[in-house]
Scaffold this motif. Structure first.
Motif, PDB file in Angstrom:
ATOM      1  N   ASP A 228      93.353 -55.182 102.643  1.00  0.00           N
ATOM      2  CA  ASP A 228      92.014 -55.513 103.145  1.00  0.00           C
ATOM      3  C   ASP A 228      90.944 -55.013 102.178  1.00  0.00           C
ATOM      4  O   ASP A 228      89.818 -54.728 102.588  1.00  0.00           O
ATOM      5  CB  ASP A 228      91.795 -54.905 104.534  1.00  0.00           C
ATOM      6  CG  ASP A 228      91.726 -53.382 104.501  1.00  0.00           C
ATOM      7  OD1 ASP A 228      92.301 -52.776 103.574  1.00  0.00           O
ATOM      8  OD2 ASP A 228      91.091 -52.790 105.399  1.00  0.00           O
ATOM      9  N   SER A 299      93.400 -61.257 101.899  1.00  0.00           N
ATOM     10  CA  SER A 299      92.401 -62.239 102.319  1.00  0.00           C
ATOM     11  C   SER A 299      92.447 -63.484 101.442  1.00  0.00           C
ATOM     12  O   SER A 299      92.203 -64.599 101.916  1.00  0.00           O
ATOM     13  CB  SER A 299      90.997 -61.623 102.280  1.00  0.00           C
ATOM     14  OG  SER A 299      90.652 -61.212 100.970  1.00  0.00           O
ATOM     15  N   GLU A 356      84.116 -58.580 102.714  1.00  0.00           N
ATOM     16  CA  GLU A 356      83.781 -57.623 103.771  1.00  0.00           C
ATOM     17  C   GLU A 356      82.313 -57.255 103.665  1.00  0.00           C
ATOM     18  O   GLU A 356      81.853 -56.774 102.633  1.00  0.00           O
ATOM     19  CB  GLU A 356      84.641 -56.365 103.689  1.00  0.00           C
ATOM     20  CG  GLU A 356      84.421 -55.436 104.868  1.00  0.00           C
ATOM     21  CD  GLU A 356      85.574 -54.477 105.096  1.00  0.00           C
ATOM     22  OE1 GLU A 356      85.654 -53.911 106.193  1.00  0.00           O
ATOM     23  OE2 GLU A 356      86.390 -54.300 104.181  1.00  0.00           O
ATOM     24  N   ARG A 459      90.247 -58.346 106.270  1.00  0.00           N
ATOM     25  CA  ARG A 459      88.792 -58.336 106.132  1.00  0.00           C
ATOM     26  C   ARG A 459      88.133 -59.489 106.897  1.00  0.00           C
ATOM     27  O   ARG A 459      88.670 -60.003 107.867  1.00  0.00           O
ATOM     28  CB  ARG A 459      88.391 -58.327 104.658  1.00  0.00           C
ATOM     29  CG  ARG A 459      88.976 -57.150 103.891  1.00  0.00           C
ATOM     30  CD  ARG A 459      88.453 -57.082 102.487  1.00  0.00           C
ATOM     31  NE  ARG A 459      88.913 -58.214 101.689  1.00  0.00           N
ATOM     32  CZ  ARG A 459      88.408 -58.531 100.516  1.00  0.00           C
ATOM     33  NH1 ARG A 459      87.422 -57.827 100.018  1.00  0.00           N
ATOM     34  NH2 ARG A 459      88.890 -59.547  99.833  1.00  0.00           N
TER      35      ARG A 459
END
Length: 467
Positions: A228, A299, A356, A459
Motif C-alpha cells: 500500500d 495498487s 493515497e 490504498r
C-alpha cells in the motif's frame, strides 16, 4: 438517486455486468451500479489476500514459498488489514505444515466466516488479535507484545513465513513517545506517509526490522506483501515489520527540518535518541541473507485489472499515472477533474487513478474520510455537468474513523447533480467541505460507497467516467 446498500464483492467467480452500450452511445451517464460495482469487485479480487495461495506449496518436510525452500517446522506471522485473508489462503494450502501462527488484524474487520475457518483448521495453534487503527492504542501495544513473544518461541531449526499488508504501523505497537511524535508530524501540515514511516521504523519495538531481532539467528524468513506504499518498497509496508530499515536514524534530521525536534523536551529528545541508537545496533546484527520478500499485490496491479475489465465492457480507458492520488484530498480531486476535461476526448471514457491522499484536519473536524472529502470536492467542481460521474474509495473498505452504530463507508460517489440535491435537502457542500464533514452529506444523499471489509488494502482508487 441510489440508496445505501452494500456492494456484494467476492473473491472468485466474478461476473461482469454488461454495459448498456446504446445508453453510452447516446451520451447519457450509465447506471451507477452497473458501471462501478464490477470495477470495485475486480479491484478487490486482484489484490485480495487469496493471491498469496499462488506463492506457497507444501513439499516433503518443507515448504516452498515463492520458489524458495523453507526447511523445518513452519511458523506463520501475519500483520495488517489483509492479514486474515492472507492467513486463510496460506492455511488452505499449508495447514499440515504449520506448527503455529499469529495474526494481527484491524479492530472491527475480523469477519466471522474467516475467523471460524481458521479456528476450525488450526485451533489453538493460531492466535488472532485485533489492533487499533488508524490511531494506535492499548490493543496495538498488546498485539505488539504478542508478536514479540511469538517470535521468541520460534525454535532455531524452524522457518518463518511472514504475511504483511498495510495498516500494521498502527496495529502492532504503541507507546506515548512514538504516538506524541507521530501526532506532531501529522499536525505539521507538511506531512506525507513516508515521514510517519520514518519515525515508526526508527523507534518502534516491532517495526523497521526490529521484530526480526527476537527470532533466532538461524531462522530464515520469507515474506509475502500486499503493498500500500509508493514504489512498493517492502520496508515501508507496515513500516517494515519484517524488513531492514534502509534509513536508520534519519528521522531525527527530518524532525529537525520540520521544527518538531526543538519542540520536544530534553528528556523526550534523549529517550528518542537512545531508541534510535539501540534499534540501529540491533539491526546491524541481522544477516540480510536470511530474508527474502515478494510483493504479490499492489495498487498498480489493481488499477491495471480494473482498466482491463472496463475495456472488456467496451469502454475507452485512461489509466492515470502512479501516485495520481496524492496530497490534500480536496485539491487532488479538483486537479483530476481539470485534467480529465483537458484530456482529448473521443467518446465514453473511464479514467482510473490510484495513490493515497490525506486531509489536514482543523481543530474540530466533522465526520468523513479523505475519499469522501475528495468526492465532495469533485462534486463541487462538476456541479451542473451532466457528462461526468465518479467514485473515490479506499480499497480496504474503510474511509476515515469508524462511525458509531453505522456501516463504515469505503468512500462516496459523485456527479453533476450532487450539489444541487444536497442544497435541496438543506445541506451545504461548501460548509461540509470546509468543516471536513462530508459523511453526513453523502449519507443523506444515499451516495456512500459501502463495501464492508474487503480483505485487502492497496490504498485509494478513483474511477471517473466521462460520457
Amino acid at each position: 438517486m441510489l440508496g445505501l446498500r452494500h456492494i456484494p464483492h467476492r473473491v472468485s467467480g466474478l461476473s461482469v455486468a454488461s454495459m448498456n452500450m446504446s445508453q453510452l452511445a447516446s451520451g447519457r451517464l450509465p447506471d451507477r451500479n452497473s458501471l462501478f460495482e464490477p470495477l470495485i469487485q475486480r479491484a478487490i479480487e486482484s489484490a485480495h489476500g487469496a493471491q498469496v495461495a499462488h506463492y506457497v506449496k507444501p513439499v516433503h518436510q518443507a515448504t516452498l514459498v515463492n520458489g524458495q525452500l523453507l526447511p523445518g517446522p513452519l511458523y506463520v506471522m501475519a500483520l495488517g488489514k489483509a492479514s486474515l485473508s492472507m492467513m486463510k489462503a496460506v492455511v488452505s494450502q499449508l495447514n499440515g505444515q504449520i506448527e503455529a501462527g499469529i495474526c494481527v488484524a484491524k479492530q472491527g474487520e475480523i469477519l466471522e466466516d474467516d475467523h471460524q475457518f481458521l479456528l476450525d483448521r488450526m485451533g489453538d495453534r493460531l492466535s488472532i488479535l485485533a489492533g487499533n487503527h488508524p490511531v494506535s492504542g492499548a490493543d496495538s501495544q498488546h498485539a505488539g507484545d504478542a508478536l514479540i513473544n511469538f517470535a521468541r518461541t520460534v525454535p532455531g531449526n524452524a522457518s518463518v513465513l511472514a504475511l504483511v499488508s498495510g495498516g500494521g504501523s498502527a496495529l502492532a505497537d504503541h507507546d506515548p513517545l512514538m504516538s506524541h511524535v507521530r501526532t506532531a508530524v501529522l499536525n505539521s501540515g507538511k506531512v506525507d506517509i513516508d515521514q510517519i514511516n520514518l519515525v515508526t521504523r526508527d523507534i518502534s519495538r516491532v517495526h523497521g526490522g526490529q521484530l526480526l531481532t527476537y527470532l533466532p539467528e538461524s531462522v530464515s524468513v520469507a515474506s509475502l506483501f500486499i503493498s500500500d506504499v509508493i514504489g512498493d518498497h517492502v520496508h515501508d509496508v507496515s513500516s517494515g515489520v519484517f524488513s531492514l530499515s534502509p534509513t536508520p536514524g534519519q528521522s531525527i534530521h527530518m524532525l529537525q527540518e520540520l521544527g518538531i525536534w526543538s519542540g520536544l523536551d530534553r528528556s523526550e529528545q534523549q529517550a528518542y535518541q537512545e531508541r534510535v541508537t539501540v534499534n540501529a545496533k540491533a539491526l546491524s546484527q541481522i544477516d540480510p541473507q536470511r530474508l527474502t520478500a515478494r510483493v504479490v499485490a499492489s495498487s498498480r496491479v489493481s488499477a491495471k485489472a480494473v482498466a482491463k475489465e472496463a475495456e472488456r465492457s467496451g469502454l475507452q480507458v485512461v489509466l492515470g499515472p502512479e501516485e495520481a492520488l496524492h496530497g490534500e484530498a480536496s485539491l487532488c480531486a479538483k486537479r483530476l477533474i481539470r485534467s480529465i476535461r483537458q484530456h482529448p476526448h473521443h467518446g465514453p471514457t473511464l479514467h482510473v487513478f490510484e495513490g493515497e491522499m490525506l486531509v489536514n484536519l482543523g481543530a474540530s473536524p466533522g465526520q468523513g474520510g479523505r475519499c469522501q472529502e475528495a468526492a465532495l470536492s469533485a462534486a463541487m467542481e462538476v456541479a451542473g455537468d451532466a457528462s461526468i460521474q465518479g467514485l473515490f474509495w479506499g480499497t480496504d473498505g474503510g474511509d476515515g474513523p469508524a462511525i458509531p452504530d453505522a456501516p463504515s463507508p469505503a468512500g462516496a460517489y459523485f456527479d453533476g447533480t450532487t450539489c444541487q440535491r444536497a442544497q435541496q435537502q438543506g445541506l451545504s457542500p461548501t460548509l461540509a467541505l470546509a468543516g471536513h464533514d462530508s459523511y453526513p452529506l453523502f449519507r443523506d444523499l444515499g451516495d456512500l460507497c459501502l463495501t464492508g471489509p474487503t480483505g485487502t488494502n492497496v490504498r485509494d482508487m478513483a474511477f471517473i467516467f466521462r460520457a
